[in-house]
Scaffold this active site. Structure first.
Site, PDB file in Angstrom:
ATOM      1  N   MET A 145      24.378   9.659   1.211  1.00  0.00           N
ATOM      2  CA  MET A 145      24.209  10.964   1.852  1.00  0.00           C
ATOM      3  C   MET A 145      24.482  10.882   3.346  1.00  0.00           C
ATOM      4  SD  MET A 145      23.785  14.080   1.261  1.00  0.00           S
ATOM      5  CE  MET A 145      22.855  14.665  -0.139  1.00  0.00           C
ATOM      6  N   LYS A 171     -17.298  -0.648   6.539  1.00  0.00           N
ATOM      7  CA  LYS A 171     -17.823  -1.708   5.701  1.00  0.00           C
ATOM      8  C   LYS A 171     -19.341  -1.607   5.522  1.00  0.00           C
ATOM      9  CE  LYS A 171     -16.921  -6.591   5.138  1.00  0.00           C
ATOM     10  NZ  LYS A 171     -16.261  -7.794   5.646  1.00  0.00           N
ATOM     11  N   GLU A 174       0.814  -1.225   0.000  1.00  0.00           N
ATOM     12  CA  GLU A 174       0.000   0.000   0.000  1.00  0.00           C
ATOM     13  C   GLU A 174       0.844   1.270   0.000  1.00  0.00           C
ATOM     14  OE1 GLU A 174      -0.496  -2.621   1.936  1.00  0.00           O
ATOM     15  OE2 GLU A 174      -2.599  -3.244   1.778  1.00  0.00           O
TER      16      GLU A 174
END
Lengths: 172, 570
Positions: B476, B167, B55
């Site tokens: 970095m 739901k 996700e």
């Protein structure tokens, strides 16, 4: 400097939380919050007492305005305002001090709302500094417990430039 | 014309609303709480659902799509872990003002608060990282909530909006009517700047001897790049851009000073330090731009144009705030200027800074360097590409060496600095942009953070060029360790543990190439760019110990700029 900010909010689920989250997220300080319904049922009014320098207060007001659920944000410190807070204070008394405490209560125009064989409960309403003063005096007698509301505030009615009504308004 | 009401389920209403909002792509992942929506989706033909593999990938893909197209990126995920996995992408979108609408499933209303299976208070979790969020409590509120969500996400200063869908709301039914208008009492963005302020800004431009435009991502979001070009070109104004602003003004024009800030060009930072008028356009005086805010453009009269009033005076106090859409304000400032302005002496000064310290890197030792890879990509595409970079050294080198010529050609995670952004974001961009190559530039660290999304690129045959700049270090972080942390390279050396990226890519189904020296670069790119029926990976093994310069140490002033540290070319 202390600022009293009045926020008109949508009376929606989570709106209050959004304001509180914003304050903690931005690191602004809150001294008190009080919230309740207004004359319009779909809105609520929140009175916030916060402190900071001008730059911080400017950001507080802007960030409040930025929230979708806020309808109007006013820094009441900028104008003439009415501010009230309420405290319930339970104080120990002994033989002889009961009348002293009752007197103090009268001086602060409070009410005695409860009594038992050891304690008195006082209800005092007024601007925060008045409550502070009462608490300071009562501290000497031993405060058992205390609950203070947050401040609620409104802007004072505007001085309307109308000759006929002038006398009425000056009495405010 | 009023449309007839129809009795529909929440799931039907959901997709009808997306149809009204002209949604063409939705990035998602199914799960228990959104099964009814996925059941409905099975028969939906007006939009394409892209199945990601995580996700977080969905939110970054939606960001990439939104940044590449200017449309709202849409995400659909399930409750609980599905929802919490979107959090990093939402926070990233919030920091970079990317318009997203994220739909999360939620357990049924009567179970909310019961610690039900796959329950998470996602509205509570995302409150500080969304522009606004909603929990839909009744199917009758569904349509108006979706309308508001798209409106809030895409107007004013854009940002992510989350809509939590229990739901039972999706399963129940009501009459559907899509609201034509909405009125949000507490949300009225201001688009037109105050006239007097605009006049004042034009006056200041006429008076200034050493003006500078400091351009942020807001100019691209507002679609104001033409207005910027007109104002800048007609009046010969120097332009410096933030990381998000790159591409708003063509980087190959002489008037562009490149990026400013921590890894900005010497010339841009000297110009900021010496200008007498700084006009900030859709930029927010971020600490990576200002360094020490007290010394930032300290002698300049500062004008700040932004649609978000909270951005003004937040980090740096300005002299003239203009709240409004930067596109309108730019056009209005230009119309106040009757004749073209010139700043010849200022340009002499700027050009001398340009000559004094141009961007340069070691290129004669036969070793492969990131700067060369980026230049090669620019030469290959002539800048006509969408570059999606991850976060770290390669990102800064991309910003420095790829001369972005068009708006929306550079997509990167700026404010949040999210490693793992590029792979999924490039997938989103690839769905939005079909006429240009999409190039995803990654470090070897960040590439592994959302590497699962390579599958998505393969599954949809997306012609993305994934470039992995492999120095076997978290470069970095290593740079900061070298400069500020006693050269203690604590947990940044990945050389022993990195996988063979070519093999990994091949296992995922990509064609993969390895480049180890500068002379292999061009021919490899030529081969890789011929493949357009699916993604390719180009691993570039670069020098390990290089650092990005110029660099202004964090919180410092321009005077502390570290300019160059070439090993042999001092």
């Amino acid at each position: 400097m202390k600022h009293i900010i009045s926020v008109l909010l949508e009376n929606r689920f989570g709106a209050f939380n959004r304001v509180a989250t914003m304050f903690s997220g931005k690191g602004f300080n809150i001294q008190s919050i009080s919230i309740g319904e207004t004359e319009m049922p779909e809105t609520s009014r929140m009175t916030l007492v916060t402190s900071g320098d001008d730059k911080i207060i400017e950001q507080v007001v802007k960030q409040l305005n930025r929230l979708i659920d806020t309808i109007k944000v006013v820094d009441l410190t900028q104008s003439s305002n009415i501010i009230r807070e309420m405290a319930l204070i339970t104080v120990f008394y002994q033989k002889g001090t009961r009348s002293e405490i009752t007197n103090i209560c009268n001086i602060f125009r409070g009410n005695i709302v409860d009594i038992n064989n050891k304690t008195l409960t006082l209800e005092i309403t007024g601007p925060p500094d008045k409550i502070d003063a009462a608490v300071n005096v009562l501290m000497g007698y031993g405060i058992k417990e205390m609950a203070r509301s947050g401040a609620v505030a409104l802007k004072r009615g505007e001085q309307i430039k109308d000759q006929r009504k002038e006398t009425t308004f000056t009495q405010l | 014309m009023k449309k007839a009401k129809r009795f529909m389920t929440g799931a039907e209403i959901f997709f009808e609303c997306l149809r009204y909002e002209k949604v063409k792509h939705i990035f998602g992942y199914p799960g228990g709480a959104v099964l009814k929506l996925y059941e409905q989706l099975y028969d939906v033909d007006f939009l394409e659902h892209i199945l990601v593999r995580h996700e977080q990938g969905a939110t970054h893909a939606a960001e990439g799509y939104a940044k590449a197209t200017g449309k709202v990126g849409v995400v659909l995920v399930t409750s609980g872990p599905g929802a919490t996995n979107t959090v990093t992408g939402i926070a990233d979108a919030y920091m970079d003002s990317v318009p997203l609408v994220v739909f999360t499933g939620q357990v049924a209303s009567h179970l909310i608060g019961n610690d039900a299976f796959q329950e998470a208070d996602i509205v509570g979790i995302t409150r500080p990282i969304t522009k606004h969020n909603f929990l839909v409590r009744d199917v009758k509120e569904l349509a108006i909530t979706i309308k508001q969500a798209f409106y809030i996400a895409s107007t004013g200063r854009p940002g992510p909006v989350l809509v939590d869908l229990p739901k039972d709301v999706i399963n129940s039914s009501c009459d559907f009517e899509y609201p034509e208008e909405i009125d949000l009492k507490g949300y009225k963005p201001v688009y037109f700047g105050h006239q007097n302020q605009i006049k004042k800004a034009a006056e200041m431009l006429k008076k200034a001897k050493k003006p500078l435009l400091y351009v942020g991502g807001g100019v691209i979001m507002s679609g104001g790049t033409n207005e910027l070009a007109i104002l800048a070109k007609e009046n010969n104004l120097p332009v410096t851009m933030t990381l998000q602003g790159l591409g708003s003004f063509s980087g190959i024009e002489d008037q562009s000073l490149g990026m400013l800030g921590m890894h900005g060009t010497y010339c841009a930072n000297m110009a900021v330090n010496n200008c007498d008028l700084l006009i900030a356009l859709g930029a927010r005086f971020d600490d990576r731009v200002t360094g020490n805010p007290d010394t930032f453009a300290k002698d300049a009269y500062k004008i700040h144009v932004d649609i978000d009033p909270t951005a003004i005076d937040k980090n740096v106090t300005v002299d003239l705030p203009i709240v409004g859409d930067v596109k309108h304000v730019l056009a209005e400032i230009a119309s106040e200027l009757s004749e073209p302005l010139k700043y010849d002496e200022w340009w002499d000064q700027i050009n001398s800074w340009k000559d004094e310290c141009p961007l340069l890197y070691e290129d004669n030792d036969g070793r492969l360097r990131t700067e060369f890879v980026i230049e090669s990509l620019f030469n290959k595409t002539k800048g006509n590409a969408v570059i999606v970079s991850d976060v770290g050294q390669h990102q800064m080198w991309t910003a420095q060496y790829f001369n972005f010529t068009n708006p929306r050609s550079f997509i990167t995670s700026g404010g949040l600095g999210t490693m793992g952004f590029s792979v999924p974001a490039s997938i989103g961009a690839s769905f939005g942009v079909k006429d240009k190559p999409v190039i995803s530039i990654n470090g070897d660290g960040g590439f592994q953070m959302n590497i699962q999304e390579l599958v998505t690129a393969v599954a949809y045959k997306l012609p993305i060029k994934f470039v992995v700049i492999n120095n076997s270090f978290l470069g970095m972080v290593r740079q900061w360790q070298e400069l500020f942390h006693l050269e203690k390279y604590s947990f940044t050396d990945l050389s022993a543990s990195n996988p063979d990226f070519v093999k990994v890519a091949e296992a995922f189904g990509l064609k993969a190439f390895l480049v180890e020296s500068p002379k292999e670069m061009k021919s490899t790119l030529d081969k890789a760019f011929e493949i357009n029926n699916g993604p390719v990976l180009i691993e570039c093994r670069v020098v390990q110990e290089d650092m990005v310069f110029p660099m202004i140490p964090p919180g410092a002033s321009v005077e502390s700029m570290i300019v160059k540290r070439l090993n042999s070319k001092q």
